[in-house]
Design a protein around this motif. Structure first.
Motif, mmCIF file in Angstrom:
data_model
loop_
_atom_site.group_PDB
_atom_site.id
_atom_site.type_symbol
_atom_site.label_atom_id
_atom_site.label_comp_id
_atom_site.label_asym_id
_atom_site.label_seq_id
_atom_site.Cartn_x
_atom_site.Cartn_y
_atom_site.Cartn_z
ATOM 1 N N LEU A 469 -14.258 -9.658 15.136
ATOM 2 C CA LEU A 469 -14.336 -9.369 13.760
ATOM 3 C C LEU A 469 -14.288 -7.736 13.361
ATOM 4 O O LEU A 469 -15.570 -7.328 13.698
ATOM 5 C CB LEU A 469 -14.972 -10.176 12.867
ATOM 6 C CG LEU A 469 -14.714 -10.037 11.421
ATOM 7 C CD1 LEU A 469 -13.476 -10.210 10.919
ATOM 8 C CD2 LEU A 469 -15.735 -10.731 10.702
ATOM 9 N N GLN A 470 -13.417 -7.167 12.984
ATOM 10 C CA GLN A 470 -13.399 -5.707 12.570
ATOM 11 C C GLN A 470 -12.857 -5.691 11.241
ATOM 12 O O GLN A 470 -11.772 -6.088 10.962
ATOM 13 C CB GLN A 470 -12.581 -4.916 13.576
ATOM 14 C CG GLN A 470 -12.727 -3.506 13.204
ATOM 15 C CD GLN A 470 -13.878 -2.747 13.381
ATOM 16 O OE1 GLN A 470 -14.881 -3.154 14.043
ATOM 17 N NE2 GLN A 470 -14.179 -1.837 12.353
ATOM 18 N N VAL A 471 -13.442 -5.254 10.309
ATOM 19 C CA VAL A 471 -13.110 -5.136 8.849
ATOM 20 C C VAL A 471 -13.019 -3.885 8.367
ATOM 21 O O VAL A 471 -14.074 -2.918 8.489
ATOM 22 C CB VAL A 471 -14.010 -6.034 7.752
ATOM 23 C CG1 VAL A 471 -13.569 -5.760 6.491
ATOM 24 C CG2 VAL A 471 -14.477 -7.385 8.357
ATOM 25 N N THR A 472 -11.835 -3.350 7.791
ATOM 26 C CA THR A 472 -11.685 -2.153 7.200
ATOM 27 C C THR A 472 -11.005 -2.355 5.803
ATOM 28 O O THR A 472 -10.625 -3.354 5.457
ATOM 29 C CB THR A 472 -10.755 -1.070 8.215
ATOM 30 O OG1 THR A 472 -9.482 -1.858 8.344
ATOM 31 C CG2 THR A 472 -11.684 -1.126 9.635
ATOM 32 N N PHE A 473 -10.870 -1.205 4.918
ATOM 33 C CA PHE A 473 -9.949 -1.289 3.795
ATOM 34 C C PHE A 473 -9.206 0.012 3.631
ATOM 35 O O PHE A 473 -9.718 1.195 4.122
ATOM 36 C CB PHE A 473 -10.832 -1.612 2.539
ATOM 37 C CG PHE A 473 -11.934 -0.393 2.221
ATOM 38 C CD1 PHE A 473 -11.313 0.764 1.674
ATOM 39 C CD2 PHE A 473 -13.255 -0.968 2.437
ATOM 40 C CE1 PHE A 473 -12.293 1.583 1.051
ATOM 41 C CE2 PHE A 473 -14.146 0.316 1.805
ATOM 42 C CZ PHE A 473 -13.737 1.351 1.520
ATOM 43 N N SER A 474 -8.312 -0.014 2.878
ATOM 44 C CA SER A 474 -7.457 1.135 2.290
ATOM 45 C C SER A 474 -7.769 1.205 0.960
ATOM 46 O O SER A 474 -7.925 0.186 0.270
ATOM 47 C CB SER A 474 -6.154 0.973 2.739
ATOM 48 O OG SER A 474 -5.804 0.481 4.230
ATOM 49 N N ALA A 475 -7.629 2.467 0.603
ATOM 50 C CA ALA A 475 -7.707 2.802 -1.089
ATOM 51 C C ALA A 475 -6.899 3.924 -1.449
ATOM 52 O O ALA A 475 -6.270 4.648 -0.736
ATOM 53 C CB ALA A 475 -9.355 3.120 -1.249
ATOM 54 N N GLY A 476 -6.405 3.785 -2.763
ATOM 55 C CA GLY A 476 -5.567 4.745 -3.446
ATOM 56 C C GLY A 476 -6.595 5.342 -4.587
ATOM 57 O O GLY A 476 -7.353 4.492 -5.278
ATOM 58 N N TYR A 497 -0.453 1.745 -1.267
ATOM 59 C CA TYR A 497 0.740 1.068 -0.394
ATOM 60 C C TYR A 497 0.973 2.007 0.593
ATOM 61 O O TYR A 497 0.956 1.654 1.846
ATOM 62 C CB TYR A 497 1.848 0.733 -1.385
ATOM 63 C CG TYR A 497 2.805 0.361 -0.665
ATOM 64 C CD1 TYR A 497 2.954 -1.018 -0.267
ATOM 65 C CD2 TYR A 497 4.026 1.074 -0.397
ATOM 66 C CE1 TYR A 497 4.116 -1.497 0.475
ATOM 67 C CE2 TYR A 497 5.259 0.530 0.393
ATOM 68 C CZ TYR A 497 5.058 -0.725 0.928
ATOM 69 O OH TYR A 497 6.129 -1.093 1.525
ATOM 70 N N LYS A 498 0.752 3.276 0.263
ATOM 71 C CA LYS A 498 1.090 4.522 1.314
ATOM 72 C C LYS A 498 0.208 4.518 2.466
ATOM 73 O O LYS A 498 0.238 4.504 3.383
ATOM 74 C CB LYS A 498 1.313 5.733 0.613
ATOM 75 C CG LYS A 498 2.828 5.671 -0.093
ATOM 76 C CD LYS A 498 2.645 7.232 -0.675
ATOM 77 C CE LYS A 498 3.914 7.450 -1.656
ATOM 78 N NZ LYS A 498 4.054 8.791 -2.240
ATOM 79 N N ALA A 499 -1.388 4.113 1.845
ATOM 80 C CA ALA A 499 -2.271 4.175 2.866
ATOM 81 C C ALA A 499 -2.155 2.884 3.882
ATOM 82 O O ALA A 499 -2.390 3.387 4.943
ATOM 83 C CB ALA A 499 -3.682 4.163 2.199
ATOM 84 N N LYS A 500 -1.795 1.881 3.073
ATOM 85 C CA LYS A 500 -1.320 0.733 4.194
ATOM 86 C C LYS A 500 -0.347 1.143 5.227
ATOM 87 O O LYS A 500 -0.295 0.685 6.319
ATOM 88 C CB LYS A 500 -0.879 -0.334 3.419
ATOM 89 C CG LYS A 500 -1.958 -1.092 2.429
ATOM 90 C CD LYS A 500 -3.034 -2.057 3.107
ATOM 91 C CE LYS A 500 -4.065 -2.578 2.013
ATOM 92 N NZ LYS A 500 -4.928 -3.615 2.781
#
Length: 511
Positions: A469-476, A497-500
């Motif tokens: 399991l590897q967890v990350t997140f994207s943010a604006g 959305y662009k970060a994704k």
């Protein structure tokens, strides 16, 4: 000659006084019980309305907003140059691949259709018609747009029968219009209502009831039980009493309370249905506890009255005995009475306030607190920055390790964020689902970026109990420049959305 006289009665005034106290107590107890019963019912109405609001905003609206956002972006992509014609007519094999990539972004969409204005179309995934059946004419489908409309917003169809799957469905569609205003075709997302309704099974209601989503005609479009889809659940009379917004109505014919939250596009209602008998049973149980408490208190009053009558006669006899014998040392002493302490319900009130503003799963502030805080900042014209954080591949985490592990991920990601933001007196909000929001009351965007980046690194470097399991997140992230709230959230959401799109696990600022 009898020396007895009623004027010398020592116990009669005591009995009369206690009788008056007892009668007044009974009247007060009845009044309080009836008042509390009414208050209990109103309290449960408020709880059920809040549950319906959270169900609509945190689940249903978030899904619809995500699909609408992706639909709008995709329609803009196909409107440029000859992208739609190339996809549908020039190279349909590659076109199907493009549509499949688009469909994979949306777990609640079963298929995607793209058609030009002449009726040529692609569907992904591709479904072959049954042997001997005629080819479908998409121009007869309810989502096909024949001419450019004044409105460029997304539209939702009423429930209709899917030509290929022979199952009822609902489609969200949008015209593809070139920058010159020419209609090029239609882009449509066919919703997977079964998948959308599955999450409703995980919802825990405050009281026993049934929650679902209906259209304007009262037919079910989302339900935990897929067998209830498109059935007539609400009568025309009940639907006509539901105004735009939110509230609750009672149907005397069926004996149900309907708590609702309405959407404008689509014209749907999120419904939480609770039987009137259920509310009566709950309030009866609550008031019975109070009534038994009053009854016990009345018995105690009677017993104390009888005891005081007996004690007063004993004291009087001892005084007479002391007068006769002169033995004053044996005369009884008068005991002072002890007052009873009254317990307040202040702690219970604090718990209610906390439950109304804090998300129970993550410990973050909830969406209602976010809406209130950001409205206050904008009203006071204070500079602030907004960050939207979305956990990457969260659906895959749920599908692979289960929803329990998904909840653990949500709690721990939130805990990491709270540990980073709390020393700076900054709150983390659960914006909806696996999405969080942070309000930075500052005009220094670099400082806000560093805090979110610290959070991102701590989450990315965290070791989880589940193997692999590897967890990350994207943010604006973006600053408020006194634009409307919808425009601010839209720009930050676009950065997210662009970060994704750029590979996830990163933070992008607004343009």
């Amino acid at each position: 000659m009898s020396l007895h006289s009623k004027k010398l009665s020592f116990t009669t005034p005591i009995l009369v006084s206690f009788s008056g106290i007892l009668i007044a107590f009974i009247l007060i107890a009845v009044f309080i019980t009836l008042t509390q019963r009414k208050d209990f019912v109103e309290d449960y109405h408020n709880i059920n309305r809040n549950f319906t609001h959270n169900l609509a905003v945190n689940y249903t609206e978030s899904i619809l907003r995500e699909n609408d956002y992706i639909l709008g972006r995709a329609a803009t992509y196909f409107s440029r140059n000859d992208k739609l014609d190339e996809t549908v007519n020039v190279d349909p094999e590659k076109g199907v691949q493009v549509l499949m990539q688009l469909q994979n972004l949306m777990p609640t969409v079963s298929s995607v259709s793209l058609a030009d204005s002449q009726g040529h179309y692609l569907r992904a995934p591709d479904v072959l018609p049954a042997d001997g059946s005629e080819a479908v004419d998409v121009r007869t489908r309810p989502w096909f747009i024949r001419q450019a409309e004044a409105s460029i917003f997304s539209h939702y169809t009423s429930p209709y029968m899917d030509y290929f799957l022979h199952q009822p469905t609902v489609t969200i569609f949008k015209p593809v219009i070139s920058p010159e205003g020419k209609l090029k075709g239609t882009l449509a997302f066919h919703l997977d209502l079964t998948v959308m309704g599955y999450t409703l099974r995980q919802m825990v209601a405050p009281v026993q009831g049934e929650f679902f989503v209906v259209d304007r005609d009262g037919k079910v479009v989302l339900h935990p039980d897929t067998g209830a889809l498109f059935k007539q659940y609400l009568s025309e009379d009940v639907m006509s009493r539901m105004t735009s917004g939110e509230g609750h109505v009672f149907d005397g014919k069926t004996g149900f309370w309907y708590y609702y939250y309405s959407f404008t596009n689509p014209d749907w209602f999120v419904i939480y249905r609770v039987a009137d008998s259920t509310l009566k049973d709950i309030t009866r149980h609550e008031t019975n506890i109070v009534s038994w408490g009053f009854a016990l208190a009345a018995i105690v009053i009677i017993l104390f009255g009888l005891y005081l009558r007996h004690a007063s006669r004993t004291v009087l006899m001892n005084i007479i005995h002391a007068i006769k014998t002169g033995e004053v040392n044996s005369a009884p002493r008068l005991e002072s009475t002890l007052s009873k302490t009254i317990l307040t319900n202040k702690e219970r009130e604090r718990d209610y306030v906390r439950q109304a503003t804090v998300d129970a799963l993550t410990g973050c502030k909830n969406r209602r607190a976010f809406d209130s805080d950001i409205a206050a900042l904008m009203q006071e014209h204070q500079h602030f920055a907004l960050a939207l954080v979305d956990i990457d591949n969260f659906k895959s985490i749920n599908d692979t390790w289960g929803h329990l592990s998904g909840d653990i991920v949500l709690r721990n990601v939130a805990r990491e964020g709270i540990q980073v933001m709390q020393p700076e007196h900054i709150s983390v909000y659960r914006y909806g689902g696996e999405e969080f929001a942070i309000l930075f009351p500052t005009d220094h965007l670099d400082a806000a970026f560093r805090l979110v980046e610290t959070w991102r690194l701590q989450v990315a470097e965290r070791t989880w109990r589940e193997e692999g399991l590897q967890v990350t997140f994207s943010a604006g992230l973006g600053e408020w420049h006194f634009e409307p709230l919808e425009q601010l959230i839209g720009s930050v959401d676009e950065a997210l959305y662009k970060a994704k799109q750029q590979g996830k696990n990163r933070i992008l600022r607004t343009s």
